[in-house]
Design an enzyme around this catalytic site. Structure first.
Site, PDB file in Angstrom:
ATOM      1  N   ASP A 185       0.870  -1.175   0.000  1.00  0.00           N
ATOM      2  CA  ASP A 185       0.000   0.000   0.000  1.00  0.00           C
ATOM      3  C   ASP A 185       0.908   1.227   0.000  1.00  0.00           C
ATOM      4  OD1 ASP A 185      -1.678   2.157   0.565  1.00  0.00           O
ATOM      5  OD2 ASP A 185      -2.902   1.036   1.985  1.00  0.00           O
TER       6      ASP A 185
ATOM      7  N   HIS B 256       5.668   9.366 -29.080  1.00  0.00           N
ATOM      8  CA  HIS B 256       5.952   8.378 -30.128  1.00  0.00           C
ATOM      9  C   HIS B 256       6.323   9.022 -31.466  1.00  0.00           C
ATOM     10  CE1 HIS B 256       4.713   5.451 -27.315  1.00  0.00           C
ATOM     11  NE2 HIS B 256       3.425   5.484 -27.547  1.00  0.00           N
TER      12      HIS B 256
ATOM     13  N   GLU C 194      -4.871   3.641 -35.466  1.00  0.00           N
ATOM     14  CA  GLU C 194      -5.495   2.582 -34.675  1.00  0.00           C
ATOM     15  C   GLU C 194      -6.942   2.390 -35.114  1.00  0.00           C
ATOM     16  OE1 GLU C 194      -4.106   2.665 -30.285  1.00  0.00           O
ATOM     17  OE2 GLU C 194      -4.209   4.761 -30.897  1.00  0.00           O
TER      18      GLU C 194
END
Length: 485
Positions: free
Chosen positions: A90, A236, A212
């Site tokens: 955690d 990118h 895409e």
């Protein structure tokens, strides 16, 4: 080739989608190929109430489907999962990082901390690691997005930089690890054939596309606050552009390569806000049909505001102000819900200055190099050849640079290559901070202008984006590759 030495790979976000789809499959492939030191360990970290046995069951269910097409070798898989340990952690509990430190005490070698988490957790994780002394003899891998703009990116880099040196920080961009990008470097700098042509005198234009078919899927909340410019262009596309346009480096060591990429990013011609409508197109997909299936509009996707002005498509005309590339337009394009899934670099060479063989030898695009990054990784050189038969009739043909036919080894996936580079301490394929800052500085005027202007141009899902993107290229006497026929 096996990794240089022992390592411990600590994977934060160990139950997340990225870990299941990319990171653990890549590590498995490296293990199966004998590329990981036998003593290397993988420690998955997550907040779920899991013990090792239940975590390995989760891995069996979610990772195997994403390994290479050749399938899973059960013997290799069994020895791979033997490497894996699990620590419940955690982030809000300092004692949990003490538990992590204790779990790592018996593991030798370099420590790699991979943060496959949201960027809001990068700084807290780094501070917590430092609080228990785990930032020494360690490398940290940061996934994108690294910030929302230049200011937030700098804030993250400043905070992480207080704990880890620049040589310890690996900012990952998986497109740089793809085999055709590596072969682009080999073609340019290992052969006398291409380098003399790689300049304004012989190159008419260059296109870089990442398209895409998918929409935002379950990432509506994230994407609606991000958009295509931040999600794809700032990292990118600009990284691919810098690889294509860079000068020959002194060597392939990390700083030599990244110095040359930085020079390209700093040479990008600033976009005047008054000219953005001429050189930048943004779009947002509406309902349409992709491969026979109806898909909804972006504004109706889960997590997206109904009146959203977030762009799902970007096309840009980019210029590089240096001696090699002055006057050559670079056209960048990315989008969701487009007609096909493809990532490619297209280098259009100029037509011959005079042809004795007819007008076909003078047409644009007669000579070009196409580097396909996905879905099939190929490199093709297009040229003109005589058609069989009577007369001098020319036709376009292509030469496949099919390096996989010359090498018995299969192509290495991008994440596999990059993870091995992290383990072995090779930084050349990772983004340096000054590269990232230069990219943000160039992108920000576009972000600011779009934030103050109207809605994106609509385009139907299943098409190649707004018509304005094609019109932008038509003004320069060219077109996108798929439009030629």
């Amino acid at each position: 080739m096996q990794t240089d030495s022992s390592f411990t790979f600590v994977l934060f976000g160990g139950t997340g989608d990225l870990s299941m789809r990319k990171i653990l499959p890549a590590l498995y492939e490296a293990h199966r190929a004998g590329m990981l030191a036998a003593s290397g360990k993988i420690v998955a970290v997550a907040r779920h109430e899991e013990d090792r046995a239940s975590y390995l069951q989760w891995v069996n269910e979610h990772v195997k489907a994403h390994v290479a097409k050749s399938g899973v070798d059960e013997n290799a898989w069994a020895s791979f999962v033997d490497r894996i340990e699990y620590v419940k952690l955690d982030l809000g509990r300092a004692e949990d990082f003490v538990k992590l430190r204790d779990a790592l005490q018996d593991h030798s070698g370099t420590r790699v901390f991979y943060l496959a988490t949201g960027p809001s957790l990068f700084v807290p994780i780094c501070h917590a690691l430092a609080s228990v002394g785990l930032n020494e003899n360690a490398r940290i891998v940061l996934e994108k997005p690294l910030g929302y703009d230049l200011r937030s990116s700098n804030a993250i880099n400043d905070a992480v930089g207080e704990i880890f040196s620049e040589e310890q920080i690996y900012r990952i961009d998986h497109y740089l690890g793809k085999e055709p990008v590596q072969n682009l470097l080999a073609l340019r700098f290992g052969n006398a054939l291409f380098e003399p042509l790689w300049r304004r005198e012989w190159v008419e234009s260059i296109q870089i596309t990442i398209a895409e078919e998918l929409g935002v899927e379950a990432r509506g909340d994230f994407y609606d606050n991000t958009g295509a410019l931040r999600d794809m262009v700032q990292n990118h596309l600009l990284q691919l552009l810098s690889i294509v346009a860079m000068e020959p480096p002194h060597s392939m060591d990390s700083d030599s390569v990244r110095d040359e990429k930085l020079r390209v990013l700093r040479a990008l011609k600033p976009i005047d806000p008054r000219d953005i409508s001429k050189v930048a197109v943004r779009g947002q997909y509406h309902a349409g049909v992709i491969r026979g299936t109806s898909v909804p509009a972006y504004a109706t996707e889960p997590g997206v505001k109904p009146d959203s002005t977030t762009e799902t498509f970007v096309a840009l005309k980019v210029e590089i102000e240096n001696w090699r590339w002055a006057g050559v337009p670079f056209f960048l394009r990315t989008g969701k819900r487009l007609a096909d899934r493809v990532a490619e670099i297209v280098v259009n060479f100029r037509a011959v200055p005079h042809s004795a063989l007819g007008a076909s030898a003078l047409r644009a695009g007669a000579n070009r190099l196409v580097i396909r990054l996905q879905p099939n990784e190929t490199i093709r050189l297009y040229c003109l050849a005589k058609k069989p038969g009577e007369g001098m009739n020319l036709s376009s043909v292509h030469l496949d640079l099919a390096f996989d036919q010359f090498f018995k080894e299969g192509q290495m996936e991008a994440y596999q290559r990059l993870l091995l580079d992290v383990i072995n301490g090779r930084l050349a394929l990772f983004v340096r901070r000054d590269e990232q800052e230069a990219a943000w500085k160039w992108v920000e005027p576009i972000l600011n202008e779009w934030a103050a202007s109207g809605k994106p141009k609509p385009y139907a899902a299943g098409t190649w984006g707004p018509a304005a993107a094609s019109a932008m290229l038509a003004q320069h006497g060219t077109c996108w590759l798929e439009e030629e026929n």
